[in-house]
Design an enzyme around this catalytic site. Structure first.
Site, PDB file in Angstrom:
ATOM      1  N   HIS A  35      33.786  -8.751  16.341  1.00 23.39           N
ATOM      2  CA  HIS A  35      34.317  -7.536  15.953  1.00 23.39           C
ATOM      3  C   HIS A  35      34.034  -7.258  14.578  1.00 23.39           C
ATOM      4  CE1 HIS A  35      36.144  -3.903  15.333  1.00 23.39           C
ATOM      5  NE2 HIS A  35      37.123  -4.049  14.847  1.00 23.39           N
ATOM      6  N   CYS A  36      33.943  -8.710  13.741  1.00 25.84           N
ATOM      7  CA  CYS A  36      34.062  -8.580  12.367  1.00 25.84           C
ATOM      8  C   CYS A  36      32.639  -8.514  11.807  1.00 25.84           C
ATOM      9  CB  CYS A  36      34.706  -9.727  11.795  1.00 25.84           C
ATOM     10  SG  CYS A  36      36.388  -9.675  12.275  1.00 25.84           S
ATOM     11  N   ILE A  37      31.542  -9.632  11.703  1.00 25.29           N
ATOM     12  CA  ILE A  37      30.386  -9.725  11.140  1.00 25.29           C
ATOM     13  C   ILE A  37      29.378  -8.556  11.153  1.00 25.29           C
ATOM     14  CG2 ILE A  37      28.814 -11.579  10.239  1.00 25.29           C
ATOM     15  CD1 ILE A  37      31.668 -12.550   9.996  1.00 25.29           C
TER      16      ILE A  37
END
Ligand SMILES: NC(=O)c1ccc[n+]([C@@H]2O[C@H](COP(=O)([O-])OP(=O)(O)OC[C@H]3O[C@@H](n4cnc5c(N)ncnc54)[C@H](O)[C@@H]3O)[C@@H](O)[C@H]2O)c1
Length: 439
Positions: free
Chosen positions: A274-276
């Site tokens: 979900h982040c990078i």
């Protein structure tokens, strides 16, 4: 220091605060567990009735919290999940862990945070501390949330308190969990920061105060942009070194012997989670306001999103050499999660790889011991597959087996013995084999 501030401080110190966590996902639920373990009473709020019901029945849906633990907390009446947001009025602390995705144009989608803020504003009362943990661009807390929260007339920093503290959860990391990862905290005012820090000091190994919510927001983005750029760098070097017949993995291993000034990043079939792939573009959007292009972020995004195509092209070349075409080729993908030993498939490059193979007319199957079904992905509405059993027969009958995620449970020697062609994107197979190519 206001009367409300002193009262809240006393309640936090004596663990009498009632903690409300909004958004019971990969970030919210481990946080709930941590507060519970440290002796706080917690209510978890979510708009998904399935999650609320499941938790109230003592059934956990993520691996961070066991059913046994959950049942224990429910029995002690320390925890309950709720979809009724009127209950926020009874909370002393409200922590927001809702999604912050990108929209179809790769712009930040703050709708979850803003909707949650509007709901909080409806029930906001004196003496409450509100903390945003969702990753976002600098200015979200003070420019976007604050105006909504003060509409009812309460004064920030006196009547209620507002802070930003980014979540640094790393799913699957056995060395660090929510409680042992230092936590950065920035308050809207010094007193907001002080109270938020006091709260997290009760549950987290170390807190790191910064001067504002904007600095705290920027810290999280720096961390993720740093990863994105470095992953792109090794992905690009992988392609260049391969043309020079140099193994990038051997290069990285040797470079890692340098005790200073270097830290290893590893190439792969693209980036996921979900982040990078998501968070850096929050800054790209915001940077437009200050008229500066985020070149590093965009370039890294471009390289990383191209990697799944690289894997597919390498497979096509390898099949060509075996006089096989991609059309009707039987492709088996190993690993759907975006990294090893977890069940999270969000933004996983395996999904892209599968869909490109399917577009090219291949017959695609996948195996992932942690992901029994692949369906319901926003970007791939047509993908609906179930994990197939990993048998020698299945391996033998596949034209190419793609190691997309190097789960530890896989027996790689056995896979190489049985598959006619293995495309290894993770360096899972260390020794050179005739039927193995790196991609
Ligand atoms: N997953 C990670 O490893 C990770 C790490 C660091 C930061 N983050 C950040 O944390 C935030 C949450 O991520 P996540 O992985 O926990 O997401 P998630 O999708 O696992 O969980 C989000 C939860 O919020 C709920 N939700 C959505 N809208 C809501 C609303 N209006 N009110 C109440 N609940 C609502 C959803 O039903 C879901 O249960 C994001 O900003 C993400 O960038 C995630």
């Amino acid at each position: 220091m206001s009367q409300e501030s002193s009262a809240l401080e006393r309640k936090i110190r004596s663990k009498q605060v009632r903690v409300g966590v909004i958004g019971l996902g990969y970030v919210g639920l481990p946080l709930v567990k941590l507060f519970l373990t440290k002796g706080f009473r917690v209510t978890g709020f979510d708009i998904d009735p399935k999650k609320v019901n499941s938790l109230n029945k003592g059934r956990s849906y993520i691996r961070h919290i066991s059913t046994l633990e959950l049942r224990g907390f429910l029995k002690k009446k320390a925890f309950r999940a709720s979809g009724d947001f009127a209950g926020l009025r009874n909370m002393d602390v409200i922590i927001i862990c809702v999604p912050t995705p990108l929209d179809v144009h790769k712009n930040p989608d703050l709708s979850y945070v803003l909707e949650t803020t509007r709901v909080i504003a409806r029930y906001l009362r004196k003496g409450q501390l509100v903390v945003l943990e969702s990753t976002t661009y600098p200015g979200t807390t003070d420019e976007e949330m604050l105006p909504i929260l003060i509409k009812g007339g309460l004064r920030p920093g006196r009547d209620f308190f507002l802070a930003f503290s980014p979540e640094r959860e790393d799913p699957g990391n056995k060395s660090f969990s929510t409680g042992t990862i230092p936590k950065v905290i920035g308050g809207l005012t010094p007193d907001c920061g002080r109270l938020a820090r006091l709260l997290y000091d009760q549950i987290i190994i170390r807190t790191v105060p910064v001067s504002s919510t904007r600095v705290a927001e920027a810290v999280k983005l720096l961390e993720n942009i740093f990863r994105s750029v470095n992953i792109a760098l090794v992905n690009e070097l992988k392609i260049i070194f391969e043309r020079m017949d140099i193994d990038i993995w051997e290069v990285i291993q040797a470079a890692s012997s340098k005790p200073f000034g270097y830290m290893p990043f590893y190439p792969g079939p693209g980036y996921g989670g979900h982040c990078i792939p998501v968070d850096p573009f929050y800054l790209t959007y915001k940077a437009k306001e200050v008229d500066y292009p985020t070149k590093f972020i965009e370039l890294a995004g471009e390289i990383n999103t191209r990697m799944p195509y690289y894997v597919v092209n390498k497979t096509i070349d390898a099949l060509n050499r075996r006089d096989k075409s991609m059309r009707n080729a039987r492709i088996l993908i190993l690993g759907l999660a975006y990294k090893k030993d977890i069940d999270d498939t969000r933004e996983s490059p395996s999904l892209k790889i599968m869909s490109v193979f399917l577009e090219k007319g291949a017959r695609v199957a996948y195996n992932d011991p942690y992901v029994p079904r692949c369906a319901g992905h926003r970007e791939y509405p047509g993908l609906d597959l179930r994990s197939v059993a990993l048998t020698a027969k299945r391996l033998k009958s596949s034209d190419a087996v793609i190691i997309a995620t190097n789960h530890s449970v896989y027996d790689y020697k056995w896979i190489v013995r049985n598959a006619p062609l293995v495309v290894d994107t993770r360096n899972a197979i260390k020794r050179k084999r005739k039927n193995v190519i790196k991609a």
